[in-house]
Write a protein that holds these residues in place. Sequence first.
Motif, PDB file in Angstrom:
ATOM      1  N   ARG A 277     103.544  84.153  75.121  1.00 50.74           N
ATOM      2  CA  ARG A 277     103.992  85.501  74.770  1.00 50.74           C
ATOM      3  C   ARG A 277     103.076  86.558  75.391  1.00 50.74           C
ATOM      4  O   ARG A 277     103.530  87.574  75.911  1.00 50.74           O
ATOM      5  CB  ARG A 277     103.999  85.648  73.259  1.00 50.74           C
ATOM      6  N   ALA A 279     101.300  86.306  78.095  1.00 50.16           N
ATOM      7  CA  ALA A 279     101.536  86.362  79.545  1.00 50.16           C
ATOM      8  C   ALA A 279     102.761  87.208  79.833  1.00 50.16           C
ATOM      9  O   ALA A 279     102.768  88.047  80.735  1.00 50.16           O
ATOM     10  CB  ALA A 279     101.726  84.958  80.105  1.00 50.16           C
ATOM     11  N   LYS A 280     103.790  87.006  79.050  1.00 55.60           N
ATOM     12  CA  LYS A 280     105.026  87.763  79.234  1.00 55.60           C
ATOM     13  C   LYS A 280     104.777  89.256  78.989  1.00 55.60           C
ATOM     14  O   LYS A 280     105.195  90.108  79.772  1.00 55.60           O
ATOM     15  CB  LYS A 280     106.073  87.214  78.256  1.00 55.60           C
ATOM     16  N   LEU A 281     104.083  89.583  77.916  1.00 60.63           N
ATOM     17  CA  LEU A 281     103.858  90.991  77.583  1.00 60.63           C
ATOM     18  C   LEU A 281     102.930  91.648  78.597  1.00 60.63           C
ATOM     19  O   LEU A 281     103.150  92.780  79.010  1.00 60.63           O
ATOM     20  CB  LEU A 281     103.283  91.111  76.168  1.00 60.63           C
ATOM     21  N   ARG A 282     101.899  90.896  79.040  1.00 64.43           N
ATOM     22  CA  ARG A 282     100.980  91.417  80.042  1.00 64.43           C
ATOM     23  C   ARG A 282     101.749  91.764  81.313  1.00 64.43           C
ATOM     24  O   ARG A 282     101.510  92.781  81.949  1.00 64.43           O
ATOM     25  CB  ARG A 282      99.917  90.355  80.345  1.00 64.43           C
ATOM     26  N   THR A 283     102.692  90.926  81.666  1.00 67.25           N
ATOM     27  CA  THR A 283     103.458  91.168  82.883  1.00 67.25           C
ATOM     28  C   THR A 283     104.348  92.375  82.718  1.00 67.25           C
ATOM     29  O   THR A 283     104.545  93.140  83.649  1.00 67.25           O
ATOM     30  CB  THR A 283     104.330  89.942  83.211  1.00 67.25           C
TER      31      THR A 283
END
Lengths: 292, 292
Positions: A277, A279-283
């Motif tokens: 999660r 990683a997804k939000l950071r992206t």
Amino acid sequence: MIERLCVIGVGLIGGSFALALKHAGQVKHVVGCGRNEANLQRAIELGVIDEYQLDPAVAVQQADVVFIATPLGAMEKVFAAIKNTVPAHAIITDAGSSKQSVIAAARAVWGELPVNFVPAHPIAGRENSGVEAAVVALFNAHRVILTPVASTNPQAVATLSALWVAVGAIVVQMDAEHHDEVLAATSHLPHVLAYALVDMLAKMDDRREIFTYAAGGFRDFTRIAASDPVMWRDICLGNQEDILVLLDQFIDDLARLRQKVAGKDATGLLQIFQRARAAKLRTLDDSRKDQQ
Amino acid sequence: MIERLCVIGVGLIGGSFALALKHAGQVKHVVGCGRNEANLQRAIELGVIDEYQLDPAVAVQQADVVFIATPLGAMEKVFAAIKNTVPAHAIITDAGSSKQSVIAAARAVWGELPVNFVPAHPIAGRENSGVEAAVVALFNAHRVILTPVASTNPQAVATLSALWVAVGAIVVQMDAEHHDEVLAATSHLPHVLAYALVDMLAKMDDRREIFTYAAGGFRDFTRIAASDPVMWRDICLGNQEDILVLLDQFIDDLARLRQKVAGKDATGLLQIFQRARAAKLRTLDDSRKDQQ
């Protein structure tokens, strides 16, 4: 302005490229080429192409740009068919989802990659295929990756880039090896997993009910699995090595996750889910920054 | 019309249920309950609840309906906390994504499932969580599965069904075992796969680039992986057995598919992809028929 564009493979991608270039006033005359005459007639009715030829060797005569948007498995045959008739000045390009295999196929036919051949991959698609699905805006704000080799004519790259930019795409260059690695991760592996899941569930007894109760998660998978099977077979063969590396890694990772479920490892499971999660939000944050 | 609804766990699901019932004129007063006081204050500001209590034992007093929308792992504690103060006439229900584990937790606390306890699962969600994400229309045209047991009061089932119908949901009944099998396939396994993929790619060197080039396939996966990690940890533990059966089957299937890629088995790959696509399209046809 291109005088004469030849599109070989008038489906979703080939058709949308022709439509978009026409709409942008970038092309005068479009020749379509394919094996299915009814499809080509439909493409004329839809205003996607202006004329068609069934023989690629004839279709490319006098072309200024040749856009090959067939499945990957058909490309070597197309190259062989056009080799002797494609004008020397014509830019040849393609829309294949793996690039090393396209370059290898071209080298198998021409010996060396023709200097005006610019391998390319528009990262755009939808679950519907065929010329009926073609739309003007398909490439708008989508990335197109060009993978020229050392001997590629820079002028051909520049001309092709300008065409893609004219239809709203974001043009990026990288080498074919890197393209294939990145796409194996972002597109090829996810599609393989989606196909495998939908196929497995379709074989189960309560198939009808399972598809009826498709919640958020599974609905996304089934959407992916509606893509063109021939195209994806060819991608699996064309980018076999990179896909295998990631598939093996994924099977290992999944086996480890399975052990955490089996062992009721609450902490281990939470770590994986939180990391994913994050990683997804950071992206998301990164891409917002990109757009500013 | 419910006089007093108590929502324990005022997040996306609990908040949307309260909002939707208010909007439908089905409830007079909503008491929220949770551990995070700032969140409960925000829920009052947003008009989702009318008052809040931090202690579940107090919150359920005089309630006519108690809706428990916490992560699965918190349910047994909530049951124990409300056991002595929940009115005998109150309908107790929940929104847990696995049903056998909820029933087991209730039995651990009450001995038998209270006759007015109706286990339920609204099949709705989005990647955003928390009361800020709550919306009136979340359940509109979504299925809600009720899994009463043999001793459940039919009147409680009827009353709860009517509430769900009033907020636009499609109510279905099945037993808890079947619910857990179907949801393992349609929701739990897909989420586990999405988390595993996003986590694997997030660990790779060119992570930033991989997420940037996220094509159709991977974008869907990352969306799924943005779901609440605690909720999904609890689902993996709560529906462990059904998830393990499917995970093992999937790992086997994937290993076979891997062999087809490694062996360049064009025919075998095409068969899998065609079968998956056909299943998806057949289901589309079925669901169109359902809607007629």
